[in-house]
Write an enzyme that holds these catalytic residues in place. Structure first.
Site, PDB file in Angstrom:
ATOM      1  N   GLU A 106      -3.867 -10.583  -0.213  1.00 30.87           N
ATOM      2  CA  GLU A 106      -4.722 -10.534   0.974  1.00 30.87           C
ATOM      3  C   GLU A 106      -6.124 -10.915   0.519  1.00 30.87           C
ATOM      4  O   GLU A 106      -6.586 -10.440  -0.521  1.00 30.87           O
ATOM      5  CB  GLU A 106      -4.764  -9.118   1.584  1.00 30.87           C
ATOM      6  N   GLU A 119       0.817  -1.215   0.000  1.00 26.84           N
ATOM      7  CA  GLU A 119       0.000   0.000   0.000  1.00 26.84           C
ATOM      8  C   GLU A 119       0.851   1.266   0.000  1.00 26.84           C
ATOM      9  O   GLU A 119       0.755   2.090   0.899  1.00 26.84           O
ATOM     10  CB  GLU A 119      -0.920   0.015   1.234  1.00 26.84           C
TER      11      GLU A 119
HETATM   12  C1  IPT Z   1      -5.163  -3.830   3.628  1.00 20.13           C
HETATM   13  C2  IPT Z   1      -3.795  -3.651   4.179  1.00 20.13           C
HETATM   14  O1  IPT Z   1      -2.816  -4.022   3.260  1.00 20.13           O
HETATM   15  C3  IPT Z   1      -3.574  -4.402   5.443  1.00 20.13           C
HETATM   16  O2  IPT Z   1      -2.403  -3.923   6.051  1.00 20.13           O
HETATM   17  C4  IPT Z   1      -4.743  -4.273   6.357  1.00 20.13           C
HETATM   18  O3  IPT Z   1      -4.926  -2.933   6.654  1.00 20.13           O
HETATM   19  C5  IPT Z   1      -5.952  -4.779   5.671  1.00 20.13           C
HETATM   20  O4  IPT Z   1      -6.188  -4.071   4.511  1.00 20.13           O
HETATM   21  C6  IPT Z   1      -7.175  -4.640   6.506  1.00 20.13           C
HETATM   22  O5  IPT Z   1      -7.117  -5.233   7.740  1.00 20.13           O
HETATM   23  S1  IPT Z   1      -5.582  -2.343   2.841  1.00 20.13           S
HETATM   24  C7  IPT Z   1      -7.313  -2.393   2.617  1.00 20.13           C
HETATM   25  C8  IPT Z   1      -7.902  -1.198   3.250  1.00 20.13           C
HETATM   26  C9  IPT Z   1      -7.673  -2.501   1.193  1.00 20.13           C
END
Ligand code: IPT
Length: 968
Positions: A493, A423
């Site tokens: 993720e 990010e």
């Molecule tokens: C994504 C992030 O990469 C991760 O660090 C964490 O924040 C996760 O989301 C949520 O728990 S960013 C997301 C807002 C698309």
């Protein structure tokens, strides 16, 4: 890197763009845990004082002889905000917002600064004066300035990266004074905006390393494997020339030269390591060599010629008491738990972990995506203006971070992918990082999610893409630049494991099985970051009075903070089983498929059991041929054992378990299972025949007594039961609540807005018709036109009591229902007394429509208290699926059809109101909910909501429960 020694109150280095400096600061090099050179750990108790700004103290604290008698103490490794019981400030949690004004690279005047002092003697036999000595810091957040014996060594940033200083000539035998000034905020903080607690301090080891004359310097182990020939090729490039020996392979060669010999390759499934030694004139360093070749081939990520399927998790370093300061045992526990749950890959979100963790990944076998310590997410608030990764002035700092990751971790066979960070938007700085990594290491692939064009990367990576989108990507119908469509796809993720959930794992797994381009993903995330708290049990954002915070978004893991697996992990384990067992119970056939890419199934033992109403009638072993990777076998089950009651529900359960203990699992550890139904249950005849009889203000029907005016059930035999009525409300889960930025409707807030948590129950009629007592109501929220016409139809055969609920939606329901069932209270269960439950149905753990893969039909027992799932922020939990019958508090409940069973010592309203588990205080009533249906869970706390097939739409429904009294 130029260096000038600043005055103590000259703190320009804190906000300078330079990653570090000082005459003594050394370039990065390979990290290794062992060698025959002396080392001295400087971990332990250090003297500590806290200042509110970077330049508060100029009292010569780094000079030997300084009296720190007034100071406090902290443990190193550690974070000062988690020590001193609040005296040293507190942690701050934000997801992506910078907790200070964004004016890069400047930082606030209020900059908590911790001075650390440690006085140490060298061991008697320390070879003082021979060779040199290095002082190593494995992790300090976020900026440190270091002095030894009054001499300034330098300063550095890059919190989760190692930094070394040459200190040889400065050391004395006794009374060495090491002073470290740590600033919480620095220019580096702009690059470390990961979604986690902000936790300053010296949180990883501090070590003094003797560097003998002719010692091993930096070295790079190149160990590849040719799957066509079965040969491994080893070459160790080393700063100091020496020899490399691997006795088991008969290898003895000079550094910089190459040997090719037959080897067993390293894979995460078969983590074969060869012990070797790198010996130079002055030092012997053990090497643990794994031969493997990573390639991008045919648009796929392959290792040793085989495409990978990542069954991964994102792992932050976290411990509920010590934050990101992890001991060796906790790291091992993480890897063991991953292996035991079939997880085969870890993304080190969002920074390189403690190096010892990677040793464990090599040893026990995990594919690692090693991610650089880089995130600038907060710049999204200003449309990425001034983003450091797109500003050349920051590029040296970015390159320093990339180099410190690659140099430190390059000798780990487990690391197969370098990730540039998380990010951070897009920009030239990322491209520069990718180029520098490629020029140093051609043996691994590069990942970065933030660039949809895949300009710098070897794979297309996304986070939280919906099933439908993953399917389009799998079919290569996702558009985007043409080159991207030729790249493999991973979900870096997905399946946001916040609170109850994640739902929809099975369907993702199906997509990964169907489309070869989809090479799996990494569940977000491994562990809840709930911090131990005296009042709240586990604290989350806001619990320390932070000015800005993101609440319990920091508790989104598959493990609870104390590392107990949550139902989400049990579900994930089932979904990613390495062996698939399918079959036809009636025909008595089973198909076993080996889903490993490299391992055979020789380490597994297969068994069957044949169960009638959940009770095993017979068990046995199942001979499964030694299936190689990807192979399957069709097998026959034995003759069906005799002796089952003809009305019983029967099934086969086939299991695979470890035949012998492995380094990560005990003999008997469950590896896969399936249930194959044979016959379905035969329901007892309906409880009808008795007639309702009115006397005064009561109506008696068999063993039940009703209020004649309201139709409410007043008693049932000796069972003290209260408040039975239709129920549609559940304490919204984090996934029901959804994230503010979600494009789709978030039902949690909408349910509350429509008033589903405060339904009115209007009584329309109470009628005795023949053998039934019929109560008609309309259940609806104030201010809205939609409602549920609800009819309760009671009958009895004189001993049992039967309730059929018929529900018909009226007007337009714009939302699915949270749940549809009845609830009632069992009174007189003194708080603290145990309330046992037995049930025949899904278990042992909780399940919801899209989280039910791990729910096995059986005869289960648990205490009501143990049916609760302790989500850090209380919310709906604990339902058991597919329940045929349940027994609780002297009552037996039989369902037609199967139902969802939930029981707790508080009401849904109390659960909904609680912010922490400590808010939930058991009352003297056990509230039981029997649901006909439940709305799915999904993972909308950051991803997509429940799939359409798992949503509970308001439509006509009818369901029956038969109650009887238990006599013992
Ligand atoms: C994504 C992030 O990469 C991760 O660090 C964490 O924040 C996760 O989301 C949520 O728990 S960013 C997301 C807002 C698309």
């Amino acid at each position: 890197m130029s260096f000038r020694s600043p005055g103590v109150t000259d703190v320009h280095y804190v906000a300078s763009l330079s990653p570090g400096g000082g005459e003594h600061l050394l370039p990065p090099r390979a990290w290794y845990a062992e060698s025959d050179a002396r080392r001295l750990s400087l971990n332990g108790s250090w003297r500590f004082r806290l200042a509110g700004s970077a330049d508060a103290y100029d009292d010569g604290f780094a000079v030997p002889g300084f009296d720190a008698g007034e100071w406090g103490e902290v443990r190193v490794p550690g974070h000062w905000v988690l020590q001193g019981g609040g005296a040293f400030g507190g942690p701050v949690y934000t997801n992506h917002l910078y907790p200070f004004p964004v004016d890069p690279p400047r930082v606030p005047t209020e900059n908590p600064t911790g001075d650390h002092l440690r006085v140490f003697d060298l061991p008697e036999d320390w070879p003082i004066g021979e060779g040199g000595t290095v002082l190593r810091f494995d992790g300090v957040e976020s900026c440190a300035r270091v002095w030894l014996n009054g001499r300034e060594l330098g300063h550095f940033k890059g919190s989760r990266l190692a930094h070394e200083f040459a200190v040889g000539p400065l050391l004395k035998a006794r009374g060495n004074v090491l002073a470290v000034r740590v600033h919480q905020w620095s220019s580096g903080s702009y690059l470390e905006d990961q979604d986690q607690w902000w936790l300053p301090g010296i949180f990883r080891d501090v070590t003094l390393l003797h560097r003998p004359e002719g010692c091993v310097g930096d070295h790079f182990v190149h160990a590849s494997y040719d799957h066509r020939t079965g040969a491994g090729t080893l070459r160790v490039d080393s700063e100091s020339a020496g020899r490399v020996t691997v006795p088991e392979l008969g290898i003895d060669l000079a550094t910089g030269t190459e040997a090719t010999v037959p080897v067993e390759p390293w894979t995460a499934e078969t983590p074969r390591l060869y012990d070797g030694v790198l010996a130079t004139a002055g030092e012997r360093v053990p090497l643990r060599i794994g031969f493997r070749t990573v390639a991008l081939e045919d648009g796929l990520i392959k290792v040793n010629g085989q495409p990978l399927l990542f069954r991964g998790v994102n792992r932050h370093e976290f411990h509920p008491a010590t934050g990101r300061a992890l001991d060796a045992e906790t790291m091992r526990r993480d890897v063991l738990l991953m292996k035991q749950h079939h997880i085969n890959a870890v993304r080190t979100s969002h920074y390189p972990p403690h190096p010892a963790f990677l040793d464990l990944c090599d040893e026990l076998g995990l594919w690692v995506v090693d991610e650089c310590d880089l995130e600038t997410h907060g710049f999204v608030e200003q449309a990425w203006r001034d983003n450091p990764v797109d500003d050349d002035r920051w590029t040296p700092a970015l390159l320093d971070r990339a180099a410190r990751m690659v140099e430190r971790d390059k000798n780990h066979p487990s690391v197969v992918v370098w990730s540039l960070g998380n990010e951070a938007g897009t920009g030239r700085g990322l491209t520069a990082m990718a180029h520098s990594i490629r020029s140093r290491d051609t043996s691994r692939l590069i990942h970065y999610e933030g660039d949809p064009d895949c300009h710098d990367t070897d794979m297309y990576s996304r986070m939280y893409a919906s099933h439908a989108e993953v399917e389009r990507i799998g079919r290569r119908l996702d558009g985007g630049p043409k080159d991207r469509r030729g790249l493999p796809f991973i979900l870096c993720e997905y399946a946001h494991a916040m609170g109850n959930g994640p739902g929809g794992l099975t369907e993702y797994r199906h997509l990964f099985d169907t489309y070869e381009r989809c090479q799996g993903g990494f569940v977000w995330e491994w562990i809840d970051h709930g911090l131990e708290h005296p009042a709240y049990g586990y604290a989350y954002g806001g619990d320390y009075g932070e000015e800005l915070h993101d609440g319990n978004f920091v508790c989104d893991g598959l493990l609870f903070p104390d590392r107990t697996p949550s139902p989400g992990l049990t579900e994930y384990k089932k979904v990613i089983e390495p062996v698939r067992i399918e079959g036809d119970g009636r025909a008595g056939t089973v198909r076993v498929t080996n889903l490993y890419a490299f391992a055979d199934l020789s380490q597994l033992a297969f068994t069957w059991s044949y169960e009638a109403d959940g009770v095993p009638l017979a068990t046995g072993t199942l001979a499964v041929p030694e299936l190689g990777p990807g192979e399957r076998a069709e097998l026959k089950l034995p003759e069906r054992p005799a002796g089952a009651d003809p009305t019983a529900e029967t099934r086969w359960t086939v299991r695979a378990a470890l035949a012998q203990a492995t380094p990560w699992g005990e003999r008997g550890h469950e590896m896969a299972w399936a249930q194959l139904p044979v016959s379905t249950r035969v329901l007892a005849p309906a409880a009808v025949g008795a007639r309702p009889a009115r006397s005064g203000d009561r109506v008696t029907l068999g063993p039940a007594v009703f209020d004649a005016r309201t139709g409410a059930l007043a008693s049932f035999g000796a069972v003290a039961l209260t408040g039975l009525r239709l129920d549609v409300w559940r304490a919204p889960t984090d996934n029901d609540e959804g994230a503010a930025w979600q494009p789709d409707l978030r039902y949690g807030p909408r349910w509350r807005e429509l008033g589903l948590h405060r339904m009115h129950h209007r009584l329309d009629s109470v009628e005795s018709t023949g053998d039934a007592l019929v109560v008609r109501t309309r259940v609806a929220p104030a201010a809205r036109e939609m409602g549920l016409a609800t009819e309760y139809r009671w009958t009895s055969d004189g001993t049992r009591l039967r309730l059929t609920v018929a529900v018909a939606p009226e007007a337009e329901w714009q939302v699915p229902l949270p749940r549809l069932g009845i609830r009632f209270g069992l009174t007189d269960t003194a708080p603290g007394s145990r309330v046992p439950v037995r049930w025949f149905g899904g278990g042992p753990g909780e399940a919801y429509p899209d989280t039910a893969a791990a729910s096995a039909v059986g005869l289960w027992e648990a205490d009501v208290d143990d049916l609760q799932t302790p989500y850090v922020r209380p919310q709906e939990n604990g339902a058991r699926a597919d329940v045929r019958w349940a027994e609780i508090g002297g009552l037996r409940i039989e369902g037609d059809p199967e139902f969802w069973f939930t029981a707790r010592r508080w009401t849904t309203e109390q659960l909904d109101a609680a912010r922490h588990l400590t808010d939930l205080v058991p009352g003297d009533t056990v509230w039981v909910t029997l649901d006909h249906r439940q709305h799915g869970i999904g993972s909308q706390s950051c991803g997509p909501g429940p799939l359409p097939q798992h949503q509970l739409h308001a439509e006509p429904a009818e369901f029956t429960f038969t109650f009887s009294e238990l006599t013992d």
